[in-house]
Design a protein around this motif. Structure first.
Motif, short mmCIF file in Angstrom:
data_model
loop_
_atom_site.label_atom_id
_atom_site.label_comp_id
_atom_site.label_asym_id
_atom_site.label_seq_id
_atom_site.Cartn_x
_atom_site.Cartn_y
_atom_site.Cartn_z
N UNK A 278 -0.34 1.92 -22.75
CA UNK A 278 -1.47 2.37 -23.55
C UNK A 278 -1.20 3.79 -24.02
N UNK A 279 -1.20 4.01 -25.33
CA UNK A 279 -0.96 5.33 -25.89
C UNK A 279 -2.30 5.98 -26.26
N UNK A 280 -2.58 7.11 -25.62
CA UNK A 280 -3.84 7.81 -25.85
C UNK A 280 -3.74 8.80 -27.01
N UNK A 281 -2.55 9.28 -27.30
CA UNK A 281 -2.37 10.38 -28.25
C UNK A 281 -3.03 10.09 -29.60
N UNK A 282 -3.95 10.95 -30.01
CA UNK A 282 -4.55 10.85 -31.33
C UNK A 282 -5.64 9.82 -31.47
#
Length: 225
Positions: free
Chosen positions: A207-211
């Motif tokens: 899971x990518x949280x960035x942005x």
């Protein structure tokens, strides 16, 4: 088979959502009969249901499913809601090893203030050998849940999913300790589309949280499942 069957109490509480539907098709008895026909048509070995109204489960669904050869486990939502989740399996195809009924309401944790629930069930596959049933194949961890609907609270959905995945992980690890492999089937209504971060976490383990907007997730890290 996994099916959100729309609890009648929720339907009647949100009638504005169904203004386009003829009144007769919204009647529970009409919908129940069609649902039973659908299950009989496909005869799934495993059946996971969401939005199962408790009194409808006890009075209608459970007796009908038992007559069809299913064993069932039900968990009603906590709080004042009248619906919950059910997992059913064909008694001739699986033997129950154990199960856990999960409650996501944790008042001591800010994000976990909603009354959604889940079920994690461990099954052992069976095959017919003459008149007897014999254990066959690896164990199966079957999980079913209905995550929060609110489209602006992806953070709550993520916290609920974390509880679900942690329980599944615990079941799989307990099997490994005993030297047994365990397959996993996760069903449910996740209130998420295939392109959303929550869905991607389930299918890819990342899971990518960035942005991401705050209403989806609220930190700036990459999580590995």
């Amino acid at each position: 088979m996994s099916y959100n069957i729309l609890a009648q109490d929720l339907l009647e509480l949100n009638q504005y959502l169904y203004k386009h539907c003829p009144l007769e098709v919204l009647d529970w008895n009409y919908r129940y009969n069609l649902l039973v026909e659908e299950i009989k048509k496909w005869t799934p070995d495993i059946l996971c249901l969401q939005e199962v109204q408790e009194n409808h489960y006890c009075e209608h669904l459970y007796p009908a499913l038992v007559e069809m050869g299913y064993s069932c486990i039900y968990k009603c939502r906590t709080g004042t809601k009248t619906d919950g989740c059910a997992v059913c399996y064909r008694s001739k195809r699986f033997a129950e090893v154990g199960f856990t009924k999960l409650e996501f309401f944790r008042p001591e944790t800010g994000l976990l203030n909603r009354h959604n629930v889940g079920i994690v069930l461990l099954l052992r596959p069976l095959v017919a050998q003459g008149a007897a049933l014999k254990e066959s194949g690896p164990l199966l961890c079957l999980a079913n849940t209905h995550l929060l609907f609110n489209p602006r609270r992806g953070d709550v959905k993520l916290a609920q999913l974390a509880i679900m995945l942690a329980e599944i992980d615990a079941v799989v690890k307990s099997c490994k300790v005993k030297g047994e492999h365990c397959n996993v089937v996760l069903c449910g209504d996740f209130n998420s589309l295939p392109n959303t971060p929550l869905y991607q976490l389930i299918v890819t383990g990342e899971l990518y949280y960035q942005g991401l907007p705050a209403w989806m997730v609220r930190t700036h890290r990459k999580i590995h499942n």
